[in-house]
Design an enzyme around this catalytic site. Structure first.
Site, PDB file in Angstrom:
ATOM      1  CE1 TYR B 131      13.036  15.808  -1.791  1.00 30.48           C
ATOM      2  CE2 TYR B 131      11.926  14.658  -0.004  1.00 30.48           C
ATOM      3  CZ  TYR B 131      12.138  15.807  -0.751  1.00 30.48           C
ATOM      4  OH  TYR B 131      11.446  16.945  -0.446  1.00 30.48           O
ATOM      5  CD  GLN B 192       9.842  21.729  -5.678  1.00 33.78           C
ATOM      6  OE1 GLN B 192       8.869  21.013  -5.976  1.00 33.78           O
ATOM      7  NE2 GLN B 192       9.878  22.449  -4.573  1.00 33.78           N
ATOM      8  CG  ASN B 215       5.552  15.886   0.100  1.00 37.47           C
ATOM      9  OD1 ASN B 215       5.819  15.451  -1.026  1.00 37.47           O
ATOM     10  ND2 ASN B 215       5.686  17.156   0.414  1.00 37.47           N
ATOM     11  CB  SER B 238       4.760   3.346   7.904  1.00 33.35           C
ATOM     12  OG  SER B 238       4.339   4.223   8.921  1.00 33.35           O
ATOM     13  CD  GLN B 260       5.348   1.517  11.796  1.00 38.30           C
ATOM     14  OE1 GLN B 260       5.400   2.066  10.704  1.00 38.30           O
ATOM     15  NE2 GLN B 260       6.417   1.383  12.568  1.00 38.30           N
ATOM     16  CG  HIS B 330       6.858  -2.474   9.685  1.00 31.43           C
ATOM     17  ND1 HIS B 330       6.344  -1.219   9.468  1.00 31.43           N
ATOM     18  CD2 HIS B 330       8.183  -2.393   9.398  1.00 31.43           C
ATOM     19  CE1 HIS B 330       7.317  -0.410   9.063  1.00 31.43           C
ATOM     20  NE2 HIS B 330       8.443  -1.087   9.017  1.00 31.43           N
ATOM     21  CG  ASP B 363      11.387   1.765  12.264  1.00 34.42           C
ATOM     22  OD1 ASP B 363      11.191   1.233  11.152  1.00 34.42           O
ATOM     23  OD2 ASP B 363      10.471   2.180  13.002  1.00 34.42           O
ATOM     24  CD  GLU B 417       9.680 -14.910 -32.910  1.00 40.66           C
ATOM     25  OE1 GLU B 417      10.446 -13.941 -33.000  1.00 40.66           O
ATOM     26  OE2 GLU B 417       9.419 -15.482 -31.824  1.00 40.66           O
ATOM     27  CG  HIS B 422      16.055 -11.274 -35.849  1.00 36.71           C
ATOM     28  ND1 HIS B 422      15.479 -10.127 -36.328  1.00 36.71           N
ATOM     29  CD2 HIS B 422      16.176 -11.098 -34.496  1.00 36.71           C
ATOM     30  CE1 HIS B 422      15.260  -9.280 -35.305  1.00 36.71           C
ATOM     31  NE2 HIS B 422      15.673  -9.852 -34.190  1.00 36.71           N
TER      32      HIS B 422
END
Lengths: 431, 431
Positions: B131, B192, B215, B238, B260, B330, B363, B417, B422
């Site tokens: 993204y 979306q 966002n 950040s 920052q 940081h 960065d 168990e 098993h």
């Protein structure tokens, strides 16, 4: 149970439905869990008391023994075990530890050609919470599989949360806790226990990572709390995909398929074979074994609703692509040359190679973790490991000369990104 | 901005409030995102069309160019760059690639003393979605930091989703996409877009892992879809924590703190120093720089509301414990012997050692990833790495003799168990 042949006219539609069959929690559970977590944030201890009384019929009173199980009780439970059970638990613990020790990550610390020092330092989290379900799914093996990687990672505080319905304690779980040296065990369960571990309460100190299996509410609570804490994985019902030619013993495969079916009515067992008649032999053998086991009801429901026998024309060329679409938790390759098929499979939680490797050895004693991605998550997720209990801090060190070499490029990029203070932080040092 | 002294009577209360200050998405966002994702599951393309028109004022029409940006456009955008920008981008890409190549995991394949073959095979995911935000936070560096680890992991299909408000395309992002060789870019954004990447739509094929900043809606969508796909991390605003004695240049630290603060009004910058007067000098320098930068408004809001200058008596003994409680994204150690403090810090996303290592080099060009855990998640989470785009399949192979050695213990544990199938799967093979 569904019988499919890759040549069926509607094969693609049917197989896609199997691939997309999400046997997992619905919106109702998500809504309930949001409510429970909201209450846990507001009044942790009170909510725990209320819910534990209502759901587990267990009173969390002023007596600390109603909240916690102490290490002496665990030791006593271990002492009571039959010698062969003790040995089996110890063998399992030792082998799990050995395998996971090979997962410890390497730190990095080096200088590159520009004399920039770069590296990464791995450290364990401070505290991990392990959920152990009560009732049907209270498995000591599960406690070993969750606790040992945390121990190998070096986690100092290991906390177990486990419900004790009507006050009943599962001695096998306590014995396993003793084997893992766990000293902090809380008698709480459900989404509220996950909330207590993540947020903390007046009584319980929060942890950083929560792992361990649970019912739909527990799984959903972990999913919702991902980000507040680390979690192992969103876990769904277990699955097995057996890929076999017609030279395997049908009785063996029948037991393998039922070994997942007996976990949960929502579990799924799939056989892919290249011989329809062999498929029928496995189906018959499965019917015979099903009649003999005391987990019959669960296994039958799972097999009836989710079981699949899928016949292909050619295993080597067709099975791997189908396996990748299913991305199953467990994949057994019961063929002469399992390696050839394994080399073509990209998505699987764990692979069991050859006819003498039943999935169940992986559940208990082989060594690799039995906490594995379900619900097609093997496309992107891995089994539980030491890394789930650790985190990595990267580090960078420049001297003035190194900053003079690479700094201007950083300032140039900061400027085109419209971040003047970033650029200034480099340029002011190079004045 | 808050001034604190470790000796203040109410220091603990105030510091705890800073530690617990969650500058993140609220229930309203979570609710909206659930609705958007529900719609995306029901009618992906239609929902994308509606929302992209409504929020981005961009029409996704029958013309494919309204949905996608093609590789030629990216190449053209790159061609248009100033030579020094091209060079800076390439230097960044090369250094990021070099660092991440050292993260490639090792496969394991061995036989233990019981002749049990055990191992783990790492493979890349099939497809990753990256993204890239539109508007203020559309950073080409962010595209490099997300795409290059995926490339190093060996991911074949890399998909970018990025909103183009009023049809506007960010040429710098396209140029960075060209540098990373990305060929599939969708002009969609918000929750979306994350839903489209996770579930797929009629037009868009789903991916397995989604990374990249966004966002509050984007972050919340990723959180809610965790488990449907893999995600990098729940990302918040950040943070920087600068630990400095009084021998640093106040102008340098002022730029670092603002670097920052200029990201987002919700960002947080904290200085810990052992000299109150030095703290004031940094504050003054910060005021001077603030007046000069065009990100002034954002930086000022962040510094006013979330900035902290914290004075301690002794850096070496007091700062590491405070740093661990903050577990900041940081951490800069602007002291003569940064190593001594670094050795005592357990929780940090990335650490910048010494006075000549401004956070901004990390960065862009240092090499380690700038996608780092925020909001105290460095307690349990790590920066983005090659591993986030890969997954591990464990494997086990036994022959009859090995099964005879360790199988009985597995059967014994299965029996206690209460899992007879098993146990049967082992025992039937040892008859």
């Amino acid at each position: 149970m569904q019988r499919l042949h890759i040549g069926d006219e509607d094969f693609e539609r049917k197989f896609t439905r199997i691939v997309n069959d999400r046997r997992e929690s619905d919106e109702t559970v998500a809504h309930d869990v949001r409510e429970i977590l909201r209450k846990m944030r507001q009044s942790g201890d009170d909510t725990l008391r209320d819910m534990t009384m209502r759901l587990d019929k267990h009173a969390l009173s002023d007596d600390p023994a109603t909240w916690r199980i102490d290490a002496d009780q665990c030791r006593a439970a271990h002492d009571e075990l039959a010698p062969e059970t003790k040995e089996a638990l110890q063998l399992a613990a030792d082998r799990i530890r050995d395998y996971h020790e090979g997962q410890r990550p390497q730190d990095r610390d080096y200088r590159d050609a520009q004399n920039v020092r770069l590296g990464a330092k791995w450290l364990p989290v401070d505290a991990a919470g392990l959920y152990v379900p009560g009732g049907r799914a209270a498995y000591p093996s599960s406690l070993l599989m969750n606790a040992i990687p945390a121990r190998v990672a070096g986690v100092e505080r290991l906390v177990v949360a486990t419900p004790t319905p009507r006050g009943e304690i599962n001695d096998l779980v306590l014995a396993a806790a003793h084997v893992c040296g766990i000293e902090e065990i809380w008698r709480i369960g459900g989404a509220q226990a996950i909330g207590a571990l993540a947020y903390g309460t007046e009584t319980i100190t929060p942890v950083d990572v929560i792992t361990g299996p649970g019912n739909a509410w527990v799984a959903e609570a972990k999913r919702q709390l991902y980000g507040v804490v680390g979690i192992d994985m969103v876990a769904g019902p277990s699955e097995i995909l057996v890929i076999s030619d017609n030279k395997s013993n049908p009785d063996w495969l029948a037991a393998d398929l039922l070994s997942q079916a007996e976990h949960d009515p929502a579990s799924q067992s799939i056989l892919i074979t290249d011989d329809a008649q062999f498929g029928e032999m496995v189906e018959d053998a499965l019917g015979v074994l099903l009649a003999q086991i005391k987990t019959q009801r669960t296994a039958h429901e799972s097999w009836e609703n989710h079981g699949v026998i899928l016949v292909v024309d050619d295993l080597a060329t067709q099975a791997p692509a189908l396996a990748d679409r299913l991305a199953a938790e467990h994949v057994e390759l019961a063929v002469d040359d399992p390696e050839a098929i394994f080399a073509k499979i990209r998505h699987a939680g764990s692979v069991f190679l050859g006819r003498h490797t039943p999935e169940a050895v992986g559940d208990y004693v082989a060594g690799p973790n039995h906490v594995l991605p379900t619900g097609r998550r093997a496309r992107f997720a891995s089994g539980l490991s030491v890394l789930d209990f650790m985190k990595r801090t990267s580090f960078i060190e420049l001297d003035e000369a190194a900053l003079r070499t690479i700094g201007p490029a950083a300032a140039a990029l900061a400027e085109i990104e419209g971040l003047p203070a970033h650029a200034a932080s480099v340029k002011v040092r190079l004045k």
